[in-house]
Design a protein around this motif. Structure first.
Motif, PDB file in Angstrom:
ATOM      1  N   ALA A 109       0.828  -1.205   0.000  1.00 36.89           N
ATOM      2  CA  ALA A 109       0.000   0.000   0.000  1.00 36.89           C
ATOM      3  C   ALA A 109       0.862   1.255   0.000  1.00 36.89           C
ATOM      4  N   ARG A 110       1.956   1.237   0.770  1.00 40.82           N
ATOM      5  CA  ARG A 110       2.849   2.396   0.774  1.00 40.82           C
ATOM      6  C   ARG A 110       3.475   2.606  -0.593  1.00 40.82           C
ATOM      7  N   GLU A 149       9.731  17.554   1.679  1.00 44.21           N
ATOM      8  CA  GLU A 149      10.511  17.072   0.541  1.00 44.21           C
ATOM      9  C   GLU A 149      10.971  15.622   0.705  1.00 44.21           C
ATOM     10  N   LYS A 150      11.109  15.141   1.931  1.00 43.11           N
ATOM     11  CA  LYS A 150      11.516  13.737   2.124  1.00 43.11           C
ATOM     12  C   LYS A 150      10.395  12.782   1.708  1.00 43.11           C
ATOM     13  N   ILE A 151       9.160  13.178   1.944  1.00 44.18           N
ATOM     14  CA  ILE A 151       8.038  12.358   1.506  1.00 44.18           C
ATOM     15  C   ILE A 151       7.861  12.500  -0.009  1.00 44.18           C
ATOM     16  N   GLU A 152       8.109  13.681  -0.521  1.00 50.73           N
ATOM     17  CA  GLU A 152       8.073  13.858  -1.972  1.00 50.73           C
ATOM     18  C   GLU A 152       9.108  12.953  -2.648  1.00 50.73           C
ATOM     19  N   GLU A 153      10.290  12.855  -2.032  1.00 51.23           N
ATOM     20  CA  GLU A 153      11.329  11.962  -2.567  1.00 51.23           C
ATOM     21  C   GLU A 153      10.872  10.510  -2.527  1.00 51.23           C
ATOM     22  N   PHE A 154      10.170  10.103  -1.458  1.00 55.24           N
ATOM     23  CA  PHE A 154       9.644   8.739  -1.378  1.00 55.24           C
ATOM     24  C   PHE A 154       8.765   8.433  -2.589  1.00 55.24           C
ATOM     25  N   HIS A 171       9.447   5.849  -5.973  1.00 58.90           N
ATOM     26  CA  HIS A 171       8.499   4.815  -6.375  1.00 58.90           C
ATOM     27  C   HIS A 171       7.762   5.160  -7.666  1.00 58.90           C
ATOM     28  N   GLY A 172       8.264   6.161  -8.390  1.00 54.82           N
ATOM     29  CA  GLY A 172       7.714   6.507  -9.701  1.00 54.82           C
ATOM     30  C   GLY A 172       6.330   7.122  -9.638  1.00 54.82           C
ATOM     31  N   ARG A 173       6.022   7.798  -8.520  1.00 55.29           N
ATOM     32  CA  ARG A 173       4.666   8.344  -8.361  1.00 55.29           C
ATOM     33  C   ARG A 173       4.719   9.760  -7.778  1.00 55.29           C
ATOM     34  N   ARG A 174       5.585  10.577  -8.295  1.00 52.77           N
ATOM     35  CA  ARG A 174       5.738  11.923  -7.737  1.00 52.77           C
ATOM     36  C   ARG A 174       4.424  12.700  -7.763  1.00 52.77           C
ATOM     37  N   GLU A 175       3.581  12.415  -8.740  1.00 50.78           N
ATOM     38  CA  GLU A 175       2.309  13.134  -8.860  1.00 50.78           C
ATOM     39  C   GLU A 175       1.369  12.842  -7.689  1.00 50.78           C
ATOM     40  N   ASP A 176       1.636  11.788  -6.940  1.00 50.64           N
ATOM     41  CA  ASP A 176       0.780  11.450  -5.799  1.00 50.64           C
ATOM     42  C   ASP A 176       1.192  12.172  -4.521  1.00 50.64           C
ATOM     43  N   TYR A 194      16.559   2.038  -4.154  1.00 49.85           N
ATOM     44  CA  TYR A 194      16.098   2.104  -5.544  1.00 49.85           C
ATOM     45  C   TYR A 194      14.957   1.107  -5.720  1.00 49.85           C
ATOM     46  N   PHE A 195      13.820   1.601  -6.154  1.00 50.73           N
ATOM     47  CA  PHE A 195      12.630   0.766  -6.299  1.00 50.73           C
ATOM     48  C   PHE A 195      12.553   0.217  -7.723  1.00 50.73           C
TER      49      PHE A 195
END
Length: 759
Positions: free
Chosen positions: A135-136, A259-264, A268-273, A496-497
């Motif tokens: 889910a994360r 920004e650390k959560i934005e980096e997460f 995971h290839g979902r910056r728009e989320d 790296y995901f």
């Protein structure tokens, strides 16, 4: 240091806590300032009700695992399900081993796969990811809401308000209904400072749990993490704290994001989320927990609850006294069913443990495992009783740990590295030996949860610790050691995901249902039995009394190997209270025979002889009670039942055995009380002290006009203990929504939806 504020407070600019409003120049009312919490904004966006007092929430996504999704889908199918209206992810991380009951675990998995195809869902095969890590990585999104049928559904660190509930609440979402609650209180968790080297997220979480669980400070409220200390923590560290908020009995959690959560999300290839979330300029909280992160030390939650916390240093310095105190507490939790002593764990003045585990949604994160490897690199666990197992929370994490050499370091030290699996958390993996002591970075350490069977004379102990101190203990060959006592260079490896792992293996319908798919049923997968509507009058027999301060769902329906039978309502019910009150099932069935006779148009007195004097005594005062207007069933009393898991089966097993009610002084969690209601059971409350109850195990209780009481929204219900006379007592129903009352009247959620189909 942790401080709990006695009253509500204002938070100014996200950094300043203000109690004295008059001298602070604050001109915003509490009501207006309360709208400036992050939680209020997210709830408002998802509320379909006309106001923010009684909320009707629609969630963005749903998630379940393989000991809950079969029952949920079966309930939804019986209630008219045609397709999943929102993304619904079915993970297979609990019965992944397929080790118990022949084919039944894999049959459940194939049921899930075919349902994902038929109704338009997502299917995650066994060993790919534990439910919450998937889910994360894939589901969470800033400002979104997720409902999961697992109590540790918590993604607040990622800006997602998530809640863990019993299966019937997911059924409502699958049928386009809403999650109905009153606007919850919001408690700020103000993080300040920065953790010391060697202190991990579990240490912070246990400190907060220890400060808030017993006093109910955040019970059924939303925990909102704010303050400058948040920015000092990595995304993984925040996630590790967040998942444990469930153990405070809060409703949900949410964090400010940066920004650390934005980096997460970007990793995971979902910056728009990603969405930046912060409280407003002036926000009001119903309470505040101040946490100085720099003062947190390595912690240990001793048996048998996550709130039974000490610092590891404190335990090591006072071994004999603290172990004696734990033993005394255990007498209550274990009912004296087995002899229990921890004194033999003291070896040469030090505390020796037999097992260390880092696993699941709490411990199996990338940073935790990397830190553990840094600690144990170049050392080994030895060749004695101590064992050490590590379960990465997902295959993408596992893959990166292989690539960066962490797995090699762990294996060389004697660690066993396994696939993503929730088993160690609920008692289906790495079960300790009898009398062994296990330290785990998992979520819970309840009695019976780690595999103990008291009725067979088996007992083991689990304590909760952070991965870092578990690794330090492993490096010290099983002698309890805080990570802060070791000089370690933490490499801080970058994650790296690899998105192709899921792309190649996870079935994703993209929301497209295929009605032509035939659902694959196994022999163990059964429909729910028919359930009667609430009768006009009830005769209840008390068939179990539990006087523990808190009763967990694990004690109401055991975890572990019994999980394999959760697709079979009647089969699972045979295990109800089996580790707390082994005679419960037999007693409940005896009473249920009378109700079955009524439903078959026969006389209940012919099948339950002891009922004759009870009915005779009732008819002396209520002569019209009898054929056509009476029901017979069982009830249990517990002081405070329902702590822990969201599993609906803690209630449904009682229901399919003829249970009509619970009687309690208090319900430990909203989700357990909701489960009772959704299975048509009356959630009675009594103000009587549990030592001076007007009834006892084996007594009959007569509840006249109970149906009318529910219909007329009565809070207090008159009831009578049937003895030589009818001894009056009051039972309270507590607050119920109109829909909840109708569910109880209909007899269960399935009946309710059948009755309201098309309306």
């Amino acid at each position: 240091m942790i401080k709990l504020y006695d009253n509500g407070v204002y938070l100014i600019h996200g950094t300043e806590i203000v109690e004295d409003v008059e001298n602070a120049g604050i001109f915003v009312s509490k009501e207006e300032a309360a709208k400036n919490t992050i939680a209020y904004g997210i709830l408002k966006e998802h509320n379909t009700a006309p106001d923010m007092k009684s909320l009707r929430i629609k969630f963005d996504k749903l998630t379940s695992h393989d000991i809950t999704f079969v029952g949920i889908i079966q309930t939804a199918r019986a209630s008219g399900l045609e397709k999943f209206p929102v993304p619904y992810v079915l993970t297979n991380c609990h019965n992944s081993l397929c080790a118990v009951g022949g084919t039944i675990n894999e049959d459940d998995h194939m049921f899930g796969l075919t349902c994902a195809k038929k109704y338009g869902g997502v299917y995650v095969p066994p060993h790919q990811a534990v439910i919450h890590q998937f889910a994360r990585e894939v589901l969470a999104g800033g400002g979104k809401m997720i409902l999961g049928s697992d109590s540790h559904t918590r993604y607040g660190a990622l800006g997602t308000m998530a809640m863990g509930e019993g299966g019937p609440e997911l059924v409502k979402q699958l049928l386009n209904k809403t999650y109905d609650i009153n606007m919850p209180g919001v408690v700020g968790i103000y993080l300040d400072g920065e953790p010391a080297k060697g202190v991990g997220p579990q240490d912070v979480a246990l400190a907060i749990i220890g400060a808030t669980f017993k006093n109910g400070y955040v019970n059924n409220k939303v925990m909102e993490f704010v303050g400058p200390g948040v920015g000092k923590l990595s995304a993984d560290f925040r996630i590790g704290i967040d998942v444990m908020t469930t153990e405070t009995t809060c409703l949900s959690s949410i964090w400010r994001t940066d920004e650390k959560i934005e980096e997460f999300y970007e990793i995971h290839g979902r910056r728009e989320d990603y969405k930046e979330l912060n409280p407003g300029e002036t926000a009001y909280y119903d309470g505040m927990v101040y946490v100085d992160l720099s003062e947190i030390k390595p912690m240990i939650a001793m048996p048998f609850h996550p709130s039974n916390v000490y610092t590891i240093d404190e335990l090591n310095e006072n071994l004999s006294d603290i172990l004696h105190d734990v033993e005394k507490k255990a007498l209550i939790s274990l009912d004296g069913a087995v002899e229990y002593s921890l004194q033999d764990k003291i070896v040469d003045g030090k505390f020796y443990v037999e097992q260390g585990i880092i696993a699941g949604c709490a411990g199996g994160g990338f940073e935790n495992i990397c830190a553990a490897a840094d600690i144990i690199k170049g050392k080994n666990i030895g060749a004695d009783a101590f064992t050490f197992s590590v379960y990465p929370a997902s295959t993408p994490i596992y893959m990166e740990l292989v690539k960066n050499g962490v797995v090699a370091d762990l294996l060389e030290a004697g660690t066993v590295v396994k696939t993503a699996f929730c088993g160690p958390c609920f008692g289906a993996g790495d079960t300790p030996a009898n009398n062994a002591f296990s330290i785990r970075h998992t979520t819970r350490n309840f009695p019976n949860r780690e595999g103990s069977k008291l009725q067979s004379g088996q007992i083991s102990s689990v304590a909760l610790m952070d991965a870092r101190s578990i690794a330090a203990t492993a490096a010290n060959k099983g002698f309890l050691t805080p990570a802060t006592s070791m000089d370690v260079e933490y490499k801080g490896q970058k994650y790296y995901f690899d998105k192709n792992i899921y792309k190649n293996r996870v079935f994703d319908s993209k929301g497209v249902a295929d009605p032509s798919v035939e659902i694959q049923f196994g022999p163990n997968i059964k429909d729910w039995p028919a359930m009667s509507a609430l009768p006009e009058n009830l005769v209840l027999k008390v068939v179990s009394e539990i006087h523990d301060p808190v009763t967990t769902t694990d004690e109401l329906i055991p975890s572990g190997e019994t999980s394999s039978y959760r697709s079979n309502p009647l089969g699972l019910a045979e295990f109800a209270l089996s580790r707390k009150d082994p005679a419960y099932v037999g007693r409940a069935k005896e009473v249920q025979a009378a109700q079955k006779a009524i439903e078959a148009g026969k006389c209940p007195l012919e099948v339950l002889e002891e009922l004759k004097p009870v009915v005779a005594k009732v008819k002396e005062t209520y002569p019209n009670v009898g054929e056509g207007n009476i029901g017979v069933g069982s009830t249990i009393f517990a002081v405070k039942p329902g702590d822990g898991s969201a599993r609906e089966q803690a209630a449904s097993c009682q229901k399919v055995l003829g249970g009509w009610a619970n009687i309690a002084n208090e319900y430990a969690t909203k989700r357990y009380r909701s489960n009772l209601i959704n299975w048509g059971m009356l959630p009675f409350l009594t103000d009587a002290d549990d030592k001076e109850l007007p009834f006892k195990n084996g007594d009959y209780i007569f509840v006249p006009d109970v149906r009318r009481a529910v219909e007329e929204k009565a809070d207090v219900v008159k009831a009578y203990v049937v003895k030589d006379s009818l001894e009056e007592m009051d039972l309270r129903l507590g607050e119920l929504t109109d829909a909840e009352r109708e569910i109880i009247l209909q007899g269960c959620l399935i009946n309710y939806y059948r009755a309201t189909a098309g309306k």
